[in-house]
Design a protein around this motif. Structure first.
Motif, PDB file in Angstrom:
ATOM      1  N   GLU A 235      -5.967  11.817   2.342  1.00  0.00           N
ATOM      2  CA  GLU A 235      -6.162  13.177   2.865  1.00  0.00           C
ATOM      3  C   GLU A 235      -7.620  13.611   2.780  1.00  0.00           C
ATOM      4  OE1 GLU A 235      -4.703  17.244   1.050  1.00  0.00           O
ATOM      5  OE2 GLU A 235      -3.012  16.150   1.945  1.00  0.00           O
ATOM      6  N   GLU A 236      -8.300  13.175   1.725  1.00  0.00           N
ATOM      7  CA  GLU A 236      -9.706  13.539   1.530  1.00  0.00           C
ATOM      8  C   GLU A 236     -10.667  12.653   2.322  1.00  0.00           C
ATOM      9  OE1 GLU A 236     -11.055  16.232  -0.230  1.00  0.00           O
ATOM     10  OE2 GLU A 236      -8.950  16.853  -0.053  1.00  0.00           O
ATOM     11  N   GLY A 237     -10.131  11.668   3.035  1.00  0.00           N
ATOM     12  CA  GLY A 237     -10.970  10.856   3.919  1.00  0.00           C
ATOM     13  C   GLY A 237     -11.582   9.618   3.288  1.00  0.00           C
ATOM     14  N   PHE A 238     -11.201   9.288   2.059  1.00  0.00           N
ATOM     15  CA  PHE A 238     -11.723   8.070   1.444  1.00  0.00           C
ATOM     16  C   PHE A 238     -11.155   6.819   2.108  1.00  0.00           C
ATOM     17  CE2 PHE A 238     -12.439  11.207  -1.872  1.00  0.00           C
ATOM     18  CZ  PHE A 238     -13.702  10.874  -2.322  1.00  0.00           C
ATOM     19  N   TYR A 239      -9.938   6.936   2.610  1.00  0.00           N
ATOM     20  CA  TYR A 239      -9.259   5.830   3.301  1.00  0.00           C
ATOM     21  C   TYR A 239      -8.605   6.401   4.552  1.00  0.00           C
ATOM     22  CZ  TYR A 239     -10.025   3.648  -1.180  1.00  0.00           C
ATOM     23  OH  TYR A 239     -10.616   3.170  -2.318  1.00  0.00           O
ATOM     24  N   THR A 240      -8.455   5.570   5.576  1.00  0.00           N
ATOM     25  CA  THR A 240      -7.874   6.066   6.827  1.00  0.00           C
ATOM     26  C   THR A 240      -6.369   6.270   6.716  1.00  0.00           C
ATOM     27  OG1 THR A 240      -7.712   3.806   7.666  1.00  0.00           O
ATOM     28  CG2 THR A 240      -9.666   5.067   8.288  1.00  0.00           C
ATOM     29  N   ASN A 241      -5.708   5.466   5.880  1.00  0.00           N
ATOM     30  CA  ASN A 241      -4.259   5.583   5.688  1.00  0.00           C
ATOM     31  C   ASN A 241      -3.870   4.781   4.444  1.00  0.00           C
ATOM     32  OD1 ASN A 241      -4.131   2.828   6.540  1.00  0.00           O
ATOM     33  ND2 ASN A 241      -4.067   3.521   8.667  1.00  0.00           N
ATOM     34  N   ARG A 242      -2.590   4.768   4.139  1.00  0.00           N
ATOM     35  CA  ARG A 242      -2.112   4.037   2.963  1.00  0.00           C
ATOM     36  C   ARG A 242      -2.400   2.542   3.062  1.00  0.00           C
ATOM     37  NH1 ARG A 242       3.955   6.495   1.907  1.00  0.00           N
ATOM     38  NH2 ARG A 242       3.314   8.471   0.978  1.00  0.00           N
TER      39      ARG A 242
ATOM     40  N   ASP B  49      -1.300 -12.562  12.575  1.00  0.00           N
ATOM     41  CA  ASP B  49      -2.551 -12.494  11.827  1.00  0.00           C
ATOM     42  C   ASP B  49      -2.344 -11.910  10.442  1.00  0.00           C
ATOM     43  OD1 ASP B  49      -3.948 -13.524  13.984  1.00  0.00           O
ATOM     44  OD2 ASP B  49      -4.368 -11.542  14.809  1.00  0.00           O
ATOM     45  N   THR B  50      -1.272 -11.147  10.280  1.00  0.00           N
ATOM     46  CA  THR B  50      -0.980 -10.526   8.994  1.00  0.00           C
ATOM     47  C   THR B  50       0.499 -10.712   8.681  1.00  0.00           C
ATOM     48  OG1 THR B  50      -0.473  -8.388  10.000  1.00  0.00           O
ATOM     49  CG2 THR B  50      -2.762  -8.750   9.324  1.00  0.00           C
ATOM     50  N   ASP B  51       0.850 -10.444   7.455  1.00  0.00           N
ATOM     51  CA  ASP B  51       2.246 -10.499   7.041  1.00  0.00           C
ATOM     52  C   ASP B  51       2.537  -9.256   6.218  1.00  0.00           C
ATOM     53  OD1 ASP B  51       4.791 -11.489   6.817  1.00  0.00           O
ATOM     54  OD2 ASP B  51       4.253 -13.208   5.587  1.00  0.00           O
ATOM     55  N   LYS B  52       3.754  -8.799   6.270  1.00  0.00           N
ATOM     56  CA  LYS B  52       4.134  -7.562   5.609  1.00  0.00           C
ATOM     57  C   LYS B  52       4.514  -7.829   4.155  1.00  0.00           C
ATOM     58  CE  LYS B  52       6.325  -4.420   7.830  1.00  0.00           C
ATOM     59  NZ  LYS B  52       7.272  -3.560   8.529  1.00  0.00           N
ATOM     60  N   VAL B  53       4.073  -6.928   3.281  1.00  0.00           N
ATOM     61  CA  VAL B  53       4.423  -6.940   1.867  1.00  0.00           C
ATOM     62  C   VAL B  53       4.961  -5.561   1.529  1.00  0.00           C
ATOM     63  CG1 VAL B  53       3.528  -7.132  -0.483  1.00  0.00           C
ATOM     64  CG2 VAL B  53       2.630  -8.622   1.308  1.00  0.00           C
ATOM     65  N   THR B  54       6.072  -5.507   0.847  1.00  0.00           N
ATOM     66  CA  THR B  54       6.648  -4.231   0.428  1.00  0.00           C
ATOM     67  C   THR B  54       6.323  -4.003  -1.038  1.00  0.00           C
ATOM     68  OG1 THR B  54       8.443  -4.507   2.008  1.00  0.00           O
ATOM     69  CG2 THR B  54       8.783  -2.922   0.238  1.00  0.00           C
ATOM     70  N   VAL B  55       5.827  -2.813  -1.331  1.00  0.00           N
ATOM     71  CA  VAL B  55       5.453  -2.464  -2.701  1.00  0.00           C
ATOM     72  C   VAL B  55       6.112  -1.149  -3.066  1.00  0.00           C
ATOM     73  CG1 VAL B  55       3.517  -1.918  -4.229  1.00  0.00           C
ATOM     74  CG2 VAL B  55       3.207  -3.576  -2.397  1.00  0.00           C
ATOM     75  N   ASN B  56       6.751  -1.115  -4.209  1.00  0.00           N
ATOM     76  CA  ASN B  56       7.314   0.131  -4.725  1.00  0.00           C
ATOM     77  C   ASN B  56       6.312   0.734  -5.696  1.00  0.00           C
ATOM     78  OD1 ASN B  56       9.830  -0.083  -3.377  1.00  0.00           O
ATOM     79  ND2 ASN B  56      10.471  -1.586  -4.891  1.00  0.00           N
ATOM     80  N   LEU B  57       5.952   1.986  -5.463  1.00  0.00           N
ATOM     81  CA  LEU B  57       4.993   2.680  -6.317  1.00  0.00           C
ATOM     82  C   LEU B  57       5.629   3.917  -6.919  1.00  0.00           C
ATOM     83  CD1 LEU B  57       1.835   2.578  -4.013  1.00  0.00           C
ATOM     84  CD2 LEU B  57       2.320   1.135  -5.984  1.00  0.00           C
ATOM     85  N   GLY B  58       5.126   4.280  -8.081  1.00  0.00           N
ATOM     86  CA  GLY B  58       5.577   5.523  -8.703  1.00  0.00           C
ATOM     87  C   GLY B  58       5.089   6.721  -7.899  1.00  0.00           C
ATOM     88  N   LEU B  59       5.775   7.832  -8.055  1.00  0.00           N
ATOM     89  CA  LEU B  59       5.451   9.028  -7.279  1.00  0.00           C
ATOM     90  C   LEU B  59       4.042   9.548  -7.561  1.00  0.00           C
ATOM     91  CD1 LEU B  59       8.857  10.923  -7.417  1.00  0.00           C
ATOM     92  CD2 LEU B  59       7.879   9.620  -5.521  1.00  0.00           C
ATOM     93  N   VAL B  60       3.602   9.472  -8.791  1.00  0.00           N
ATOM     94  CA  VAL B  60       2.261   9.961  -9.128  1.00  0.00           C
ATOM     95  C   VAL B  60       1.200   9.068  -8.495  1.00  0.00           C
ATOM     96  CG1 VAL B  60       0.645  10.420 -11.005  1.00  0.00           C
ATOM     97  CG2 VAL B  60       3.044  11.102 -11.235  1.00  0.00           C
ATOM     98  N   ASP B  61       1.391   7.738  -8.573  1.00  0.00           N
ATOM     99  CA  ASP B  61       0.436   6.812  -7.945  1.00  0.00           C
ATOM    100  C   ASP B  61       0.391   7.038  -6.443  1.00  0.00           C
ATOM    101  OD1 ASP B  61      -0.127   5.656 -10.403  1.00  0.00           O
ATOM    102  OD2 ASP B  61       1.309   4.018 -10.126  1.00  0.00           O
ATOM    103  N   LEU B  62       1.534   7.195  -5.843  1.00  0.00           N
ATOM    104  CA  LEU B  62       1.613   7.410  -4.401  1.00  0.00           C
ATOM    105  C   LEU B  62       0.947   8.733  -4.016  1.00  0.00           C
ATOM    106  CD1 LEU B  62       2.673   6.133  -1.823  1.00  0.00           C
ATOM    107  CD2 LEU B  62       4.832   7.314  -2.205  1.00  0.00           C
ATOM    108  N   ALA B  63       1.169   9.754  -4.805  1.00  0.00           N
ATOM    109  CA  ALA B  63       0.551  11.055  -4.531  1.00  0.00           C
ATOM    110  C   ALA B  63      -0.972  10.975  -4.634  1.00  0.00           C
ATOM    111  CB  ALA B  63       1.107  12.114  -5.488  1.00  0.00           C
ATOM    112  N   GLN B  64      -1.471  10.233  -5.619  1.00  0.00           N
ATOM    113  CA  GLN B  64      -2.923  10.076  -5.763  1.00  0.00           C
ATOM    114  C   GLN B  64      -3.494   9.301  -4.580  1.00  0.00           C
ATOM    115  OE1 GLN B  64      -3.720   8.411  -9.642  1.00  0.00           O
ATOM    116  NE2 GLN B  64      -2.778  10.130 -10.692  1.00  0.00           N
TER     117      GLN B  64
END
Length: 138
Positions: free
Chosen positions: A33-40, A12-27
């Motif tokens: 962590e604040e509950g806006f999204y359940t996970n990455r 039903d889905t397919d995997k995509v790999t994305v490289n993100l900068g550390l600041v983007d990933l931290a945000q």
């Protein structure tokens, strides 16, 4: 395009790999962590859906211009035999999933299909995929 053997179940889905900068990933992690999204994954899916919605008109215009059919297209032996009997060939352009049934012989697929362009997934037997390799545009 994802090519799937007809005997395997299409995921039903397919995997995509994305490289993100550390600041983007931290945000992103902060929003999780604040509950806006359940996970990455939830964050990324939401971002992708929002961007697709933002570009919906461009997508629609391109689909029309390139004559894509959106969704699932399934081709049976009987349907391809009718195409050949009428002296015609199909130019298949699909945004989604194309399935050629497992009872379609490779020679029939070659006779019935002039070109095949799929943005999504293509499900057919290995013999049919091999027979159409020169017509398959990725």
């Amino acid at each position: 395009m994802k090519i799937v053997d007809i005997k395997k179940r299409l995921p039903d889905t397919d995997k995509v790999t994305v490289n993100l900068g550390l600041v983007d990933l931290a945000q992103m992690d902060l929003l999780v962590e604040e509950g806006f999204y359940t996970n990455r994954t939830d964050f990324v899916r939401t971002a992708v859906r929002n961007l697709l919605q933002q570009h919906a008109e461009e997508i629609r215009q391109t689909v029309l211009r390139k004559r894509y059919v959106t969704g699932l297209q399934r081709y049976s032996r009987a349907e391809l035999e009718r195409v050949v009997a009428a002296g015609e060939q199909l130019e298949i352009h699909v945004l989604g999933l194309v399935t050629i049934e497992d009872d379609v012989p490779p020679k029939l697929a070659q006779a019935a299909i002039a070109s095949l362009r799929v943005l999504g997934a293509f499900v057919a037997s290995a013999a049919v995929r091999d027979a159409l390799a020169d017509r398959l545009h990725t």
